[in-house]
Design a protein around this motif. Structure first.
Motif, PDB file in Angstrom:
ATOM      1  N   LYS A  61       0.786  -1.312   0.075  1.00 35.87           N
ATOM      2  CA  LYS A  61       0.014   0.030   0.027  1.00 35.87           C
ATOM      3  C   LYS A  61       0.790   1.216   0.010  1.00 35.87           C
ATOM      4  CE  LYS A  61      -3.879   2.081   2.307  1.00 35.87           C
ATOM      5  NZ  LYS A  61      -4.980   2.090   1.011  1.00 35.87           N
ATOM      6  N   GLU A  62       2.014   1.313   0.549  1.00 43.69           N
ATOM      7  CA  GLU A  62       2.895   2.248   0.736  1.00 43.69           C
ATOM      8  C   GLU A  62       3.104   2.798  -0.871  1.00 43.69           C
ATOM      9  OE1 GLU A  62       6.234   1.635   2.998  1.00 43.69           O
ATOM     10  OE2 GLU A  62       5.090   1.052   4.803  1.00 43.69           O
ATOM     11  N   GLY A  63       3.180   4.283  -0.979  1.00 44.05           N
ATOM     12  CA  GLY A  63       3.199   4.891  -2.270  1.00 44.05           C
ATOM     13  C   GLY A  63       1.985   4.654  -3.155  1.00 44.05           C
ATOM     14  N   VAL A  70      -9.102  -2.372  -3.590  1.00 45.72           N
ATOM     15  CA  VAL A  70      -8.493  -1.988  -4.916  1.00 45.72           C
ATOM     16  C   VAL A  70      -7.085  -3.013  -4.921  1.00 45.72           C
ATOM     17  CG1 VAL A  70      -7.283  -0.677  -6.659  1.00 45.72           C
ATOM     18  CG2 VAL A  70      -9.303   0.064  -5.505  1.00 45.72           C
ATOM     19  N   LEU A  71      -6.445  -2.971  -3.833  1.00 44.02           N
ATOM     20  CA  LEU A  71      -5.033  -3.636  -3.692  1.00 44.02           C
ATOM     21  C   LEU A  71      -5.386  -5.164  -3.542  1.00 44.02           C
ATOM     22  CD1 LEU A  71      -3.181  -1.512  -1.401  1.00 44.02           C
ATOM     23  CD2 LEU A  71      -3.002  -1.432  -3.838  1.00 44.02           C
ATOM     24  N   LYS A  95       2.953  -5.428  -7.367  1.00 41.18           N
ATOM     25  CA  LYS A  95       3.636  -4.267  -7.357  1.00 41.18           C
ATOM     26  C   LYS A  95       4.043  -3.921  -8.533  1.00 41.18           C
ATOM     27  CE  LYS A  95       5.976  -5.268  -2.886  1.00 41.18           C
ATOM     28  NZ  LYS A  95       7.362  -5.156  -2.231  1.00 41.18           N
ATOM     29  N   LYS A  96       4.324  -4.437  -9.770  1.00 38.96           N
ATOM     30  CA  LYS A  96       4.774  -4.064 -10.973  1.00 38.96           C
ATOM     31  C   LYS A  96       3.388  -3.636 -11.615  1.00 38.96           C
ATOM     32  CE  LYS A  96       8.804  -7.185 -11.356  1.00 38.96           C
ATOM     33  NZ  LYS A  96       9.525  -8.326 -11.993  1.00 38.96           N
ATOM     34  N   THR A  97       2.299  -4.396 -11.386  1.00 39.76           N
ATOM     35  CA  THR A  97       1.257  -3.824 -12.084  1.00 39.76           C
ATOM     36  C   THR A  97       0.928  -2.283 -11.658  1.00 39.76           C
ATOM     37  OG1 THR A  97       0.154  -6.001 -12.120  1.00 39.76           O
ATOM     38  CG2 THR A  97      -1.390  -3.935 -12.023  1.00 39.76           C
ATOM     39  N   LYS A 271     -14.522   3.634   4.132  1.00 42.93           N
ATOM     40  CA  LYS A 271     -13.525   4.127   3.097  1.00 42.93           C
ATOM     41  C   LYS A 271     -12.824   2.933   2.456  1.00 42.93           C
ATOM     42  CE  LYS A 271      -9.964   7.425   2.422  1.00 42.93           C
ATOM     43  NZ  LYS A 271      -9.171   8.630   3.188  1.00 42.93           N
ATOM     44  N   GLU A 272     -12.484   1.955   3.042  1.00 41.94           N
ATOM     45  CA  GLU A 272     -11.451   1.123   2.706  1.00 41.94           C
ATOM     46  C   GLU A 272     -12.046  -0.122   2.173  1.00 41.94           C
ATOM     47  OE1 GLU A 272      -8.357   1.640   1.839  1.00 41.94           O
ATOM     48  OE2 GLU A 272      -7.989   3.578   2.800  1.00 41.94           O
ATOM     49  N   LEU A 273     -13.012  -0.663   2.733  1.00 45.30           N
ATOM     50  CA  LEU A 273     -13.408  -2.274   2.859  1.00 45.30           C
ATOM     51  C   LEU A 273     -14.186  -2.486   1.880  1.00 45.30           C
ATOM     52  CD1 LEU A 273     -13.072  -3.272   6.553  1.00 45.30           C
ATOM     53  CD2 LEU A 273     -11.349  -3.273   4.773  1.00 45.30           C
ATOM     54  N   SER A 274     -15.028  -1.699   1.136  1.00 45.81           N
ATOM     55  CA  SER A 274     -15.928  -1.751   0.221  1.00 45.81           C
ATOM     56  C   SER A 274     -16.090  -0.695  -0.969  1.00 45.81           C
ATOM     57  CB  SER A 274     -17.409  -2.161   1.004  1.00 45.81           C
ATOM     58  OG  SER A 274     -18.357  -2.310  -0.191  1.00 45.81           O
TER      59      SER A 274
END
Length: 712
Positions: A61-63, A70-71, A95-97, A271-274
Motif C-alpha cells: 500500500k505504501e506509495g 483495490v489492492l 507491485k509491477k502492475t 472508506k477502505e473495505l467496500s
C-alpha cells in the motif's frame, strides 16, 4: 499467470484470472476428508481463491494511495494462495502492475505521454462520469490522471450507475486520437474498455456451505481478519463491536452512529473495505448531492451506494435549510419527496465522529449525542431514528499488534457477499424463542429487528443458529438501541421515559432487562453521607433545562456576612439565595435556638453539575445548606431536595414533577424531599420511576429542614 507490463495485457490477464482454480484445494474437497483442519486449511477447501494474507495489503500500500479493496482485488488475481513462493511472486506482480498502470497524481503527465506515444494504454484510476447535454454524450473525469471530458460509451454508466455519483475505481484502457479539424471541446482521449474493480460473479451457496464448516468463533475470527484486525488481540465484546460496524453494509436503510476517541478506525470500514460505500468527508453536502438533483432529475448518493457514511459528525452541514428534515424523512421510511416525486432508496446512513472527553465526563455534563451539530443534537425526532449507537469508547486505539498477518476474505469478494445479503432479512429470527418487552415502541422494535437481522447475516449467513445464539444477538441489539433511548431521555424528557427495554422467553415467560454499561458510572450524587452544608437540588436552569445543582457551604467565625460564588453574576440565583438567608435569619429560632447567623460568616458555592446555566430556584437548597452547616449535621444520604420558598415562607412546588424525578434518578438520588402539594401530580409519573425513590413529604419550610436532616 502472465505478468502485467507496458504492453497493456492487464485486461486480458483479468479475464484469464477469473477462470483460475485452486486444483489442490478442489481435489482435497472432493476426497471428502473430515480431518481437523485449521482455519487456513478450511479456507483453502471451502473458499479456494477467495482469501488473501492480510498483511500483504500493507506491504504494497505504501506509495499507492488506493483503497484496500483495490489492492486486494489485484492480490486476489495474483496471490490467492497459501504457498509462500506463489504469494511472493504474486506480490511482485501486483507491485509491477501498480508501478506500470496505477496513476500517481505526480506522474499524470508521464502517463498521458505514454497514452499518446503508444496510441493506447491501460490505467488504474478512479473516474466519475457526467452527461454532457451540449454534446449529448457521457464524459469521464479521471481523478489522478487529471483529465476531463473523455468520451465514454453509454453502456458503462448504464451498467455501473455509481460512475454517475461519486465515481468508482476501475481498470481502463485509454486511447489517444487528435484531429486538428475538430473543435477544442473534443478531448483527444477515449475510453476503449472499462472494467470496474469488483468480482465478476458470486455464488451464495458457496458462502452458505462454507460457513457450515466453521465454528461460530472461527467465523468471527475470520471476519475480523477480513477487515484487517487480529482477533487474538481482542475480547469477545470488542469483536462483536467490530463486526457491528459492518451492519450498514448488509442491512438496507440502517441508521448507525459510532462516536468515540480518535485512532480507533471508525471510518476505515466505509472508506477502505467496500466499493459499495462512500465516505463523505468534511460533512458539508447538499440535498441535490445526497438525495435528488431537481434540475437533472437524478437520484443522489443514497440511490447509488449501499452505505453513505459521514465522517466527523461535528462538521455536518447542509447548504439547504430543509436538508435535515429530508434526512429525517429518509431515515424513517427509506423515501423522501422532491417536487412531485416520491423517491425510494435503500442506502444505510452512518455517522462517525470523535468524543473529546471520557464517557464518564460526557455522561455527567451533557449527553452522548453532543458532538453532533446543534441542529441534529437537539432534535429528538432525528435522533430517535438511530437504530444502533455503537460505544466507540470501548474499542481501544489502534496499535501495530492489532493488525493481522493472517488470512481473510478478499475484501472485494466479501463486499459482494455483504451486498447479496442485503436481499434477505432475519428480523424475525428471535420470534420462535422470544418476544420483545412492553416498553419497546414501534421505532425501538424496528431498530432491534434490523440489528438482529444484520448480526445474524454476518455471523450466521447460512441461517443456522440456536436459541442461545439468537438470544446473544438479541441482547446486543437491544443494548445498542437502549443507548439511543437513554440519551433521548436526557434530551427530550418524559416523552422517552420508557428506556427499560427487555425481552421475554416464550417458554418460561421470564422477562430479562438489558442495560447499557456506561449508565452505571454516570451518577453525580455519591453513595454515602455528605459533609454538612452540602445539598443537592433539581430545577430549571436559565436555558430552561432541568439540571442537578449542588450547594456547598463554608462557615467561619464572623459578624454575619453572607457571600455567594459560582453563580457568575446571575441575578436570579443571587436573589433566590439572599431570600433563603433573610428568611432563615428572621426565623432560625423555629428550627433551633443554637443557630446564630450574626456570629458567623457564610460562603455558599452553587454549581450546575450538568455543566449548564445557573438557576433562579436555589432558595430551599440554600436554606437547608445554611441549617445543615450551622448545626454541623449532614442531610440524609443520597437526598435531592425539590421545591422553593418565598420570603414569606410559603412552599413552591416543582413545575414538572415527572421530568424532575427523572433527572434526580439519573443523578443517583435514592431519596427525594418533596412538597406535599406535589402528591397531586403523581398521576403524571410512571410507576417504576416513582417506585425508585423513598419519597419524604414536607408541608412547611421548617418541616423540610427537620426531615432533610433526618430529625423526626
Amino acid at each position: 499467470m502472465t505478468l502485467v507490463n507496458d504492453d497493456n495485457n492487464l485486461h486480458d490477464d483479468l479475464e484469464s484470472s477469473n477462470d483460475d482454480v485452486d486444483i489442490t484445494a478442489t481435489e482435497v474437497l472432493a476426497s471428502g476428508s473430515d480431518s481437523n483442519f485449521d482455519l487456513l486449511d478450511k479456507l483453502e477447501i471451502n473458499f479456494p481463491g477467495r482469501f488473501v494474507r492480510k498483511d500483504l495489503t500493507q506491504r504494497i500500500k505504501e506509495g499507492a494511495n488506493v483503497p484496500s479493496y483495490v489492492l486486494e482485488y489485484l492480490l486476489g488475481m495474483y496471490a490467492n494462495s497459501s504457498d509462500p513462493a506463489t504469494i511472493e511472486q504474486g506480490v511482485e506482480n501486483v507491485k509491477k502492475t501498480l508501478a506500470n498502470n496505477y496513476v500517481r497524481p505526480d506522474e499524470a503527465e508521464k502517463i498521458k505521454s505514454k497514452i499518446r506515444e503508444n496510441g493506447a494504454y491501460t490505467v488504474i484510476d478512479k473516474l466519475t462520469v457526467t452527461l454532457n447535454t451540449r454534446l449529448d454524450r457521457y464524459e469521464a473525469a479521471f481523478s489522478n490522471l487529471g483529465i476531463t471530458g473523455v468520451p465514454v460509451d453509454s453502456r458503462y454508466p448504464q451498467d455501473y450507475e455509481r460512475l454517475l455519483g461519486g465515481g468508482i475505481w476501475a481498470i481502463v484502457r485509454l486511447s489517444y486520437y487528435h484531429d486538428d479539424m475538430e473543435s477544442d471541446s473534443t478531448a483527444p482521449f477515449n475510453v476503449e474498455k472499462l472494467t470496474p474493480i469488483q468480482v465478476a460473479g458470486l455464488d451464495m451457496s458457496e458462502v452458505r456451505q462454507g460457513r457450515e464448516k466453521f465454528t461460530t468463533d472461527e467465523w468471527i475470527d475470520l471476519l475480523l481478519r477480513t477487515i484487517g484486525m487480529e482477533p487474538t488481540q481482542f475480547e469477545k465484546r470488542q469483536k462483536w463491536l467490530f463486526i457491528s460496524r459492518l451492519i450498514p453494509l448488509v442491512e438496507n436503510n440502517y441508521n448507525f452512529v459510532e462516536l468515540g476517541p480518535r485512532g480507533t478506525g471508525k471510518s476505515h470500514v466505509y472508506k477502505e473495505l467496500s466499493p459499495n460505500s462512500i465516505l463523505v468527508s468534511g460533512g458539508q453536502t447538499t440535498v441535490a448531492n445526497l438525495f435528488y438533483n431537481m434540475s437533472r432529475h437524478q437520484v443522489g448518493l443514497v440511490g447509488m451506494w449501499d452505505t453513505v457514511a459521514f465522517d466527523e459528525v461535528a462538521g455536518i452541514t447542509f447548504k439547504d435549510k430543509d436538508g435535515v428534515q429530508i434526512m429525517k424523512d429518509y431515515m424513517a421510511s427509506g423515501s423522501f419527496a422532491r417536487g412531485k416525486d416520491e423517491i425510494q432508496a435503500s442506502a444505510s446512513m452512518v455517522f462517525v465522529g470523535n468524543i473529546n472527553q471520557s464517557v464518564d465526563v460526557v455522561m455527567r455534563t451533557s449527553h452522548l449525542f453532543d458532538p453532533f451539530p446543534d441542529v441534529m443534537a437537539n432534535d429528538s425526532a432525528f435522533l430517535d431514528r438511530i437504530h444502533n449507537y455503537l460505544p466507540g469508547w470501548e474499542i481501544p486505539k489502534y496499535k501495530p499488534s492489532f493488525f493481522t498477518k493472517g488470512y481473510g476474505f478478499i475484501t472485494d469478494y466479501f463486499a459482494e457477499v455483504m451486498r447479496e445479503l442485503r436481499k434477505i432479512s432475519y428480523g424475525d429470527a428471535f420470534e420462535a424463542y422470544f418476544k420483545l418487552g412492553n416498553q419497546l415502541n414501534q421505532r425501538d422494535t424496528i431498530a432491534v429487528r434490523k440489528t438482529v437481522s444484520g448480526m445474524i447475516k454476518l455471523i450466521y449467513p447460512h441461517g443456522e443458529f440456536s436459541k442461545e445464539d439468537v438470544e446473544e444477538v438479541l441482547r446486543f441489539a437491544i443494548e445498542m438501541r437502549r443507548r439511543v433511548k437513554e440519551q433521548l431521555k436526557k434530551i427530550g424528557g418524559m416523552e422517552f421515559f420508557d428506556v427499560n427495554l427487555s425481552y421475554i422467553d416464550n417458554e418460561t415467560f421470564e422477562e430479562k432487562f438489558v442495560a447499557v454499561p456506561e449508565q452505571g458510572s454516570s451518577t453525580l450524587i455519591p453513595v454515602g453521607t455528605e459533609k454538612p452544608g452540602h445539598v443537592y437540588s433539581v430545577g430549571y436552569d436559565a436555558g430552561n433545562r432541568l439540571s442537578l445543582f449542588k450547594i456547598e457551604t463554608q462557615m467561619t467565625a464572623g459578624n454575619g456576612k453572607f457571600a455567594t460564588t459560582g453563580i457568575g453574576g446571575h441575578r436570579g440565583a443571587k436573589e433566590s439565595m439572599d431570600t433563603a438567608y433573610k428568611y432563615l435569619k428572621a426565623n432560625a429560632g423555629q428550627v433551633s435556638g443554637t443557630i446564630s447567623l450574626s456570629q458567623h460568616d457564610f460562603i455558599l458555592n452553587a454549581t450546575n453539575l450538568n455543566n449548564g446555566l445557573m438557576t433562579d430556584h436555589l432558595s430551599l437548597a440554600t436554606y437547608l445548606a445554611l441549617i445543615s452547616i450551622s448545626l454541623a449535621k449532614p442531610t440524609v444520604d443520597s437526598l435531592v431536595v425539590v421545591g422553593d420558598l418565598t420570603i414569606g415562607g410559603s412552599v413552591v412546588k416543582p413545575e414538572n414533577l415527572a421530568d424532575t424525578l427523572q433527572v434526580a434518578r439519573d443523578s443517583g438520588a435514592k431519596k427525594v424531599l418533596l412538597p406535599m402539594t406535589s402528591a397531586a401530580d403523581f398521576g403524571t409519573v410512571p410507576s417504576d420511576l416513582l417506585g425508585s425513590f423513598t419519597i419524604i413529604f414536607y408541608n412547611t419550610i421548617e418541616e423540610a429542614a427537620f426531615k432533610a436532616l433526618g430529625v423526626e
